[in-house]
Design an enzyme around this catalytic site. Structure first.
Site, PDB file in Angstrom:
ATOM      1  N   ARG A  41       0.818  -1.216   0.000  1.00 22.65           N
ATOM      2  CA  ARG A  41       0.000   0.000   0.000  1.00 22.65           C
ATOM      3  C   ARG A  41       0.853   1.269   0.000  1.00 22.65           C
ATOM      4  O   ARG A  41       0.587   2.227  -0.746  1.00 22.65           O
ATOM      5  CB  ARG A  41      -0.935  -0.006   1.224  1.00 22.65           C
ATOM      6  CG  ARG A  41      -1.922   1.129   1.287  1.00 22.65           C
ATOM      7  CD  ARG A  41      -3.019   1.031   0.250  1.00 22.65           C
ATOM      8  NE  ARG A  41      -2.756   1.811  -0.931  1.00 22.65           N
ATOM      9  CZ  ARG A  41      -3.051   1.443  -2.157  1.00 22.65           C
ATOM     10  NH1 ARG A  41      -3.649   0.308  -2.386  1.00 22.65           N
ATOM     11  NH2 ARG A  41      -2.746   2.196  -3.175  1.00 22.65           N
ATOM     12  N   LYS A  47       3.493  24.382  -7.213  1.00 16.02           N
ATOM     13  CA  LYS A  47       2.282  23.857  -6.545  1.00 16.02           C
ATOM     14  C   LYS A  47       2.349  22.342  -6.418  1.00 16.02           C
ATOM     15  O   LYS A  47       1.522  21.605  -6.957  1.00 16.02           O
ATOM     16  CB  LYS A  47       1.043  24.292  -7.345  1.00 16.02           C
ATOM     17  CG  LYS A  47       0.897  25.815  -7.401  1.00 16.02           C
ATOM     18  CD  LYS A  47      -0.293  26.268  -8.232  1.00 16.02           C
ATOM     19  CE  LYS A  47      -0.370  27.795  -8.250  1.00 16.02           C
ATOM     20  NZ  LYS A  47      -1.502  28.298  -9.053  1.00 16.02           N
ATOM     21  N   LYS A  69       6.928  39.017  -9.299  1.00 16.31           N
ATOM     22  CA  LYS A  69       5.474  39.068  -9.457  1.00 16.31           C
ATOM     23  C   LYS A  69       4.946  40.445  -9.078  1.00 16.31           C
ATOM     24  O   LYS A  69       5.709  41.328  -8.661  1.00 16.31           O
ATOM     25  CB  LYS A  69       4.833  37.973  -8.618  1.00 16.31           C
ATOM     26  CG  LYS A  69       5.210  36.569  -9.100  1.00 16.31           C
ATOM     27  CD  LYS A  69       4.314  35.517  -8.469  1.00 16.31           C
ATOM     28  CE  LYS A  69       4.652  34.145  -9.059  1.00 16.31           C
ATOM     29  NZ  LYS A  69       3.929  33.068  -8.349  1.00 16.31           N
ATOM     30  N   GLU A  74       6.630  39.112 -14.324  1.00  8.77           N
ATOM     31  CA  GLU A  74       5.224  38.986 -14.719  1.00  8.77           C
ATOM     32  C   GLU A  74       4.720  40.330 -15.240  1.00  8.77           C
ATOM     33  O   GLU A  74       4.954  41.370 -14.613  1.00  8.77           O
ATOM     34  CB  GLU A  74       4.424  38.555 -13.483  1.00  8.77           C
ATOM     35  CG  GLU A  74       2.958  38.359 -13.710  1.00  8.77           C
ATOM     36  CD  GLU A  74       2.237  37.996 -12.405  1.00  8.77           C
ATOM     37  OE1 GLU A  74       2.836  37.267 -11.573  1.00  8.77           O
ATOM     38  OE2 GLU A  74       1.110  38.468 -12.196  1.00  8.77           O
ATOM     39  N   ASP A 100       0.355  36.298 -17.369  1.00  9.13           N
ATOM     40  CA  ASP A 100      -0.520  35.546 -16.466  1.00  9.13           C
ATOM     41  C   ASP A 100      -1.988  35.872 -16.741  1.00  9.13           C
ATOM     42  O   ASP A 100      -2.398  37.031 -16.706  1.00  9.13           O
ATOM     43  CB  ASP A 100      -0.169  35.888 -15.013  1.00  9.13           C
ATOM     44  CG  ASP A 100      -0.797  34.896 -14.052  1.00  9.13           C
ATOM     45  OD1 ASP A 100      -0.969  33.717 -14.435  1.00  9.13           O
ATOM     46  OD2 ASP A 100      -1.114  35.298 -12.919  1.00  9.13           O
TER      47      ASP A 100
END
Lengths: 289, 289, 289, 289, 289, 289
Positions: free
Chosen positions: D100, D136, D168, D198, D219
């Site tokens: 598992r 992420k 950013k 950005e 973005d």
């Protein structure tokens, strides 16, 4: 409030919390209001010597920083049956979750301190002989158990294999005799350390003295043999006795005049002290927000 | 040769090595030829039940992968005084360095297994009552001590606070009674778990039965009280008794018909088993290259 | 403000910080005044169930103890798109550094809670069937994901291989049949645990009932087969169904009368919740000194 | 057989074993002969891209060094439904215990690789646009997930906050504009790093180009906006697009001419690949001795 | 007061405390009243650049949270001989216990910062050449040493093997030439990274330029060779020089026009800064209770 | 082949690998065939004393168990410029990845051993004075650096604050004088330890002798003062001198007759030894399978 705990102790505390609480306390989650506050008392159920209240407090704090532990008796203090050792206040759920882990440390450490004091109290009055521990400690708890021995009125032996030179039978055999072994250690060991050597009889004792040993260890000798060795040493060296010493035999051995008696049982076989945590005066305090 | 040891056990083994050997073994360095090979025997000095030889072996291997430990008695086996439990071969210096740490684990685990067997053997012949451990284990050693209890013929209680539901007095008080507490736990606990509740008398017992508890815990009752409860339960629930049970009282309690007796002393107060490591047949083997 | 996080969770948080921030945040160092303070809002961009705000806060605190996180919605609460879940205040540089790691935990946990609620909401009204998780969790996050399942209205299955007995096909084959396997587990498992066994048909179901199993697992059966099994069990055992259950099939399975449906997707395939951290009202506060 | 796994991965593997197996596998202990040997096959139940077989093997080896895993498909290879990905041989108990945890890693990593390939395959034929990951990632698994993205045919973005400069909106605001921010980063960042910024529109894009940025991030722009930006850049900078890109929108965005498209879903929302471990050919081998 | 320290730094601090204080400070225990409070000053005995006061403070805090460290000079500041760098107040025993470990970090970090500044100050006035560090750092201290280089006025090179592409001779040989190696890295490396390649002569330099390298490394060239390369590059690439650079040779190399000079000695051979901790004004404060 | 490395050293090795290799080696991945095998030589570029080849080997093995390191010179051996210290064979990619981390340990340790030997060789011929290290070691590397001092012909001082009693000025002040401090330590310290006390002049020296100190530390005295103290001690105690000792001053201090000279620079300021790893004879071996 307390002295520093070394990083390894913090790691062990986290392991102990992980093994009891790491998947959560299902019963408490399902029955206790998370906002309920309460307080409890640590009570000695039999006479004991206190050691490890700081560890008890640290476990509680790690479970919940809102729990506050207030000691009533200092480390090394003696408690009678029924004495309150400390109080703890905070969220009831946290108190219930921390209790067992905290007690598992605390009862063991008080157990070591209490057994140590039992040995010390068997010594003849005014006797300068030291009761010392050994390296036969619980894995991971050596620092704490050594400290408990001091709290119980004992002394520490070398703390680890680097904290003293102790030449045993196998070292002697490998080095080619006591003189050779002692000489090698005197030449190579860090100068802050004494050189101790185990001897099995009078000829070895004399060889150790001649070779410049600082301490001799008399292992598993009869009291009569020990007394004879002490007489020969005549204060020139520090004399330690060891080997299956019990509460029944320690007084005689001390009376034979040794400087120290080392007792493995202090740490490897001390029963846990009998201590209860009694939770009381639970109040439904306002939410912790 | 052995079953898996969980990561936390490996971590504890490393901590134990660190606290004894982390700064080196000065005496061994100064007296032992690093090329000398030898072998030794682990010998029981008193009768005991074996548990933890794999940990003994793991400590040795971690100190020096060249050390080989060969067990002579399987886990759970009984040794008489004088029996050889295992042999170890390898560099003499490594054997001497690993010995104490390895024994500190092994003697404790054999101690737990041996005390467990002592309790089990006090049970009336054919008696189905289980002797179980508790959560009163040595910090960091719970897995190993639980396994030792099984090796000694005992059973495990819940392994941690997530491995069972056990509603105690404080939970009952907070939940507003036994029925409320049992109901909450039946509704919310993972379905693989039974719901156990501590009761202090007959009315609480009946309340627990009505509420659908699976197990009742009779804490600190007299044998007569226990027998009365067993009679009332009449096999509908699993009945556990606990509270200061000793080798002297365990047989009577079992005879009262309980399904299990939990004994904290198995893990918190078992004396270390008496085991020696005897080094022998040292040979100056050729260099390890 | 929050409940205890187990030590293993703290370790994972540190690992996550190490892997993103362990070499420093070059962009922030070069562009942000270390004395600038600011605040930000965590905003749900789609409907979700909240879980893990304490982990979000813990990450921030570990990056900088001056960051303060104030939750607006409790764990288990439902947020609509646009709702503010929490606010955070502190040094801007710290907020920017902590944001991504904190969100990586939080979005995943809300994702698990939200998917759980989706399943629960598919159940027929008043249906008592439990939706439970499985052991198919993200490595290192089992505690947190199990908690998220509860926040979503689900229940937990056994937490690990020690938190329940579950006899699967391989165990049955090795033990020599269902009866043998169930009997062995009833005799040897800790008494706080029920014994669950997977069955593949009616004859196995009957064998499990006879052998005294507490729970049966119906794996990959059709709804009709499940309904037939439920009828046979007739309330004597707890019945669990599993196997590729989806949002489309869960209602029918529940209607067949099982006590629980376990769904691996809750933890192994929940998409991350859509949450933004919006930094605002930056002020050049006086030096932190 | 496999490349190095970093220490942090070993630590995570140990945590994952600890959380599932740390208290033991009660069912297996009670039903499986510890001497029984067996073998099993890892089978893809749906098409997938392979990633993480070395982690699968490492989990098995850590549970029991006697387990041997033999891969059948290399990392990055594509498997059809029914394909055998690897075989594993060893003690049955160990195979059952490791299964598992090993699958929890492996299914997730194959899931990431498979979703990455899904995105890559949507690109127009011959299109040079890169599909890249983001920060992420699953806490603790970044190294493994980044590698899975490569196995799926994708590229990595910066590995952490030190592995690239990405200015950013908040950095721009704090630094006093794009020109100021880019200039600060060009002056202070390690020279092996490019400076990415950005931009939210054409004027910012022009400012970024003038300030000497190496990469621009577009973005959440429409495809038309993106195409206009690409036209303006005219190959002078590397152009990345991001923001809610799905399998449906990726082709258009690529066709607009960007150099890279970063997709958070690759790691934060990839469903686990559907893989079974089928144990078979169990034999009662002679004792492991 | 200070910026975040990554988890790995906290771990190293704990290791350093463990190795000095893990078994306790016997001398302090036996001679210092645990209630005595005091304060001390950190004094530069020779001119130095400050780096690592936050680590000094963290060590003290970890030994005893009651110790307070107040910095007098910010990181990167220059101290003259005799300048007070910081003051510390708290329990005398804790100050004495923490002092050595805290200084071991702090003296090393100031040493690195100071040596860096020595190199930077040898550059011709107005010279834009960067002095950068290398990966030749002290095991476990890379983050701290890199930061110290910045405090000393230097720049960082790639932080680890993932923080930049640097093609060395062995990579070139394995890839089949500079062009092949550069092309492979341009195609496969994360786009936030530049591609740097080591060249050994003019033809390799030209090949690197043609292949699209972003940075060239001139290793162990004479100043004349370096100047020739700079002339050829003519600003199209970033040029780094390295190889046994000393305080005596750095100015000439910079004058040759390179963009950066990397110096391993900054971190592998910086002597510890000469700093004393002077304890004073000890007062017997009231018990810590 | 080598002696045991303590757990803390393994942990540091893993940290060092993590900080350089934890995110992967991008350049090597993109340019080196994973099946290519090769071998390399560790070559001394200047004369040095060898220490730490086992750590070099351990780093390589941890990166890839297939790498084999064969030492050519034993620990403590002296190498001339150009001597081969060891060879390493294995996958080229692994050799390139491990090289820098392994050298960072090895060059530092050889540096410590080499500087120690430099001091020892300055002693007058036949002079019995010991050169010892101090607690001024690199965080995390104390064990390894202490061992390097021995390899260089030096001796160790106390290994940590528990490995010796050393009463310094602050302890004397707090205890109320030298006599009081020495008496307290003789009474309370573990008996395997000597009691050392720092003295600042003749009257303190006499007080120390009278109080029963075993060792005196003469700190920052002139050679003439030291000689006078040695004369007074007349062999009754062990005499250590310390304080800014350099290669230029060590001979005179030794000639004054002290038993030991402790030198902080051995560990806090030893420059890294100059060692290269030369990769050669790369062959495209058959796949590692």
């Amino acid at each position: 409030m307390f002295e520093m705990l070394p990083p390894m102790v913090h790691t062990l505390i986290d392991s102990a919390i992980e093994e009891d609480l790491g998947r959560g306390d299902i019963t408490t989650r399902l029955t206790i209001d998370p906002n309920a506050k309460g307080s409890g008392r640590l009570v000695a159920k039999r006479p004991l010597v206190v050691s490890g209240l700081d560890v008890f407090a640290r476990v509680c704090e790690r479970v919940d920083p809102e729990v506050e532990v207030a000691p009533r008796i200092a480390a090394g203090g003696v408690a009678a049956a029924g004495d309150v050792l400390a109080t703890a206040r905070g969220p009831v759920a946290s108190l219930l979750m921390a209790e067992r882990v905290a007690l598992n440390f605390f009862q063991r450490l008080c157990g070591v301190a209490t057994l140590t004091r039992d040995f010390v109290e068997r010594l003849p009055e005014g006797c300068p002989t030291r009761i010392t521990d050994t390296r036969k400690t619980t894995p991971g708890m050596r620092y704490l158990e050594r400290r408990a021995v001091i709290h119980g009125g004992g002394h520490n032996h070398r703390l680890d294999l680097s904290g003293g030179v102790l030449i045993k039978e196998n070292h002697v055999a490998a080095a080619g005799g006591i003189a050779a072994a002692v000489t090698a250690c005197r030449a190579g060991a860090p100068h802050p350390l004494r050189v101790e050597v185990e001897v099995r009889g009078l000829s070895e004792l004399l060889e150790a003295i001649d070779a410049g040993a600082d301490v001799v260890l008399l292992d598993n000798m009869t009291t009569a043999q020990v007394a004879r060795c002490v007489q020969i040493v005549a204060g020139r060296l520090f004399v330690e006795a060891s080997g299956g010493v019990s509460l029944d035999t320690v007084a005689d051995l001390a009376a034979a005049g040794v400087d120290a008696i080392s007792v493995g049982a202090l740490t490897h076989s001390a029963p846990a002290a009998d201590i209860s945590f009694l939770l009381e005066s639970v109040t439904d305090a306002p939410p912790r927000s």
